[in-house]
Design an enzyme around this catalytic site. Structure first.
Site, mmCIF file in Angstrom:
data_model
loop_
_atom_site.group_PDB
_atom_site.id
_atom_site.type_symbol
_atom_site.label_atom_id
_atom_site.label_comp_id
_atom_site.label_asym_id
_atom_site.label_seq_id
_atom_site.Cartn_x
_atom_site.Cartn_y
_atom_site.Cartn_z
ATOM 1 N N HIS A 241 1.099 -1.496 -0.286
ATOM 2 C CA HIS A 241 -0.248 -0.093 0.103
ATOM 3 C C HIS A 241 1.204 1.150 -0.098
ATOM 4 C CE1 HIS A 241 -2.506 3.157 1.467
ATOM 5 N NE2 HIS A 241 -3.876 2.364 1.267
ATOM 6 N N SER B 104 -8.248 -15.344 -1.373
ATOM 7 C CA SER B 104 -8.232 -13.535 -1.666
ATOM 8 C C SER B 104 -9.934 -13.354 -2.176
ATOM 9 C CB SER B 104 -7.648 -12.927 -2.494
ATOM 10 O OG SER B 104 -8.145 -11.844 -2.538
#
Length: 480
Positions: free
Chosen positions: A195, A398
């Site tokens: 991120h 995921s």
């Protein structure tokens, strides 16, 4: 007494200097956000189409703030105007929520029971575990939430310290700051798909950092990690481990990261691992066969977002670290009659209430059911995309489905898709139903039949992004 015509004239000039037609506008009408024109490429550089360009990305709409009229008799008219604006805004939010797919927020929540607390200014300033002079706080709820996460991540109450942050970025900033305070000369290692807040932390703290390569699925490449560690054996290592990357939802192999550190000669007292679990940190404990994030392993901190999988009306998060580390960061503050060990001074005291309420309502079993639903719907979405001849990838652990970036930016904006290069993704959250996915897929298939009706216009190739086995572009579809 101000006349009606004067009030209408005042309102017409109050919003952006533009006409609002009439004070009696329909509050059920959805306010359409302007869609900026796409910047045309000169045909040379493909990346130019995706630049952040002021003329394209600037937010152009606003509701002006105006001073109340000196004549008290007109107050009612202004209150009615403001109520109408807010009603229209509510309709806008309702509409945009219908088409929300690209960002990892659970929009399915109801906190009506907490409206009774809106009238209080609740501030959890200082250390959650130390009583301050400020009495309007929610520390008793905050510590209850922290204890719940401590049990989830296997650390005893007397061995951890933490707090409820204002967002996931603050959790990363804090975790990396603790690592830096423990190892002032340490080098920050993070995969290139981490991120952006991780690299922001490096800039803010003036840290030396190494950007590590990734595998095709987005997971950290430990072979490259090893090379970079061996080149810096004389300095401690501060590592960011992703429990779900931003774009592909990839989970870094924590055990392999630890083994790589040990193989390179880094003893446990020469490295600090921060686990960024913004979205998937709360989902992975409930996924079968998923590796375990636990403080029984030599990690230093874990952070998750509270407004993502949990679902909250405001950004918030949870950050936990080992109690032994926090003294390197904390300072006593006489003004607060507490100590300062957080990033922010004042902290949202309402956020712990929302998290506490949801954790009590759902518990471990409730979250497990929602995780299973998300994974099931994510596989459904991937299957339908592939079935329609659209490139798509889904990491095993995921609920983030990566697929071909839509050609039309207006379509991207309507469905609020997050895009990078030739990729877009849908993050399947508890609020994303099969009906919503079907609506999206039907629109996407119809739109593609228009975008690519000319044989000279081809869908993008995603082989270099998600692998040739997941790519359905004309070239790789023929090969397969």
């Amino acid at each position: 007494m101000v006349g009606t015509s004067a009030v209408i004239e005042w309102i017409s000039s109050a919003v952006n200097g533009k006409d609002v037609a009439d004070v009696r506008f329909d509050p059920t009408v959805v306010v359409a956000e302007p869609v900026p024109a796409v910047v045309k490429s000169d045909g040379g550089d493909e990346e130019k189409k995706r630049e952040i360009v002021l003329g394209r990305n600037i937010h152009t709409s606003s509701f002006s703030v105006t001073e109340p009229d000196a004549d008290d008799d007109s107050t009612g008219d202004k209150e009615a105007y403001m109520a109408s604006v807010l009603a229209r805004y509510r309709k806008t939010l309702t509409d945009r929520t219908k088409y929300h797919l690209g960002y990892p927020y659970n929009l399915d929540f109801d906190y009506g029971a907490l409206t009774q607390l809106q009238h209080f200014s609740i501030n959890n300033l200082g250390d959650p575990f130390i009583e301050s002079n400020y009495g309007v706080h929610s520390r008793q709820f905050e510590v209850g939430v922290l204890d719940w996460f401590a049990r989830l991540w296997d650390i005893e109450k007397d061995q951890y310290w933490g707090y409820i942050t204002n967002c996931g970025t603050e959790g990363n900033l804090h975790g990396i700051l603790v690592g830096r305070e423990v190892f002032p000369e340490g080098i920050l290692y993070a995969s290139k798909e981490s991120h952006y807040s991780v690299f922001k932390a490096a800039r803010m703290y003036r840290m030396e950092r190494e950007k590590v390569g990734t595998l095709l699925n987005g997971e950290i490449d430990c072979a490259d990690f090893k090379v970079k560690l061996l080149a810096n054996k004389d300095k401690p290592a501060i590592i960011n481990v992703n429990i779900g990357t931003t774009v592909k939802g990839a989970v870094d192999d924590l055990d392999l990261v630890i083994k790589t550190l040990e193989d390179c000669g880094f003893s446990h007292d020469r490295f600090y691992i921060h686990c960024d679990g913004a979205l998937f940190g709360l989902m992975m404990p409930f996924v079968k066969r998923a590796p375990k994030v636990t403080f029984k392993k030599p990690i230093g901190s874990v952070s998750v977002s509270g407004h993502k999988f949990v679902g909250c009306p405001m950004p918030c998060g949870v950050q936990l670290t080992r109690l032994e580390h926090i003294n390197a960061l904390s300072r006593n503050v006489e003004y607060l009659a507490s100590r300062d060990a957080t990033i922010m001074g004042s902290r949202n005291g309402h956020a712990p209430l929302f998290l506490w309420y949801t954790l009590n309502r759902k518990g471990y079993k409730g979250f497990q059911k929602e995780v299973q639903k998300c994974l099931r719907n994510a596989h459904y979405l991937k299957g339908r995309l592939i079935g329609a001849g659209i490139s798509a990838m889904l990491n095993e652990l995921s609920s983030t489905v990566v697929f071909e970036r839509p050609k039309d930016e207006e379509f991207v904006r309507k469905w609020q898709l997050a895009c990078e290069r030739n990729m877009a993704h849908v993050v399947v959250m508890p609020s994303v139903t099969v009906d919503k996915l079907d609506h999206f897929l039907d629109e996407l298939v119809d739109a593609r039949s228009i975008w690519y009706k000319d044989d000279n216009v081809k869908p993008p190739c995603l082989a270099s992004d998600i692998g040739s086995q997941n790519c359905c572009c004309p070239q790789h579809r023929v090969v397969s």
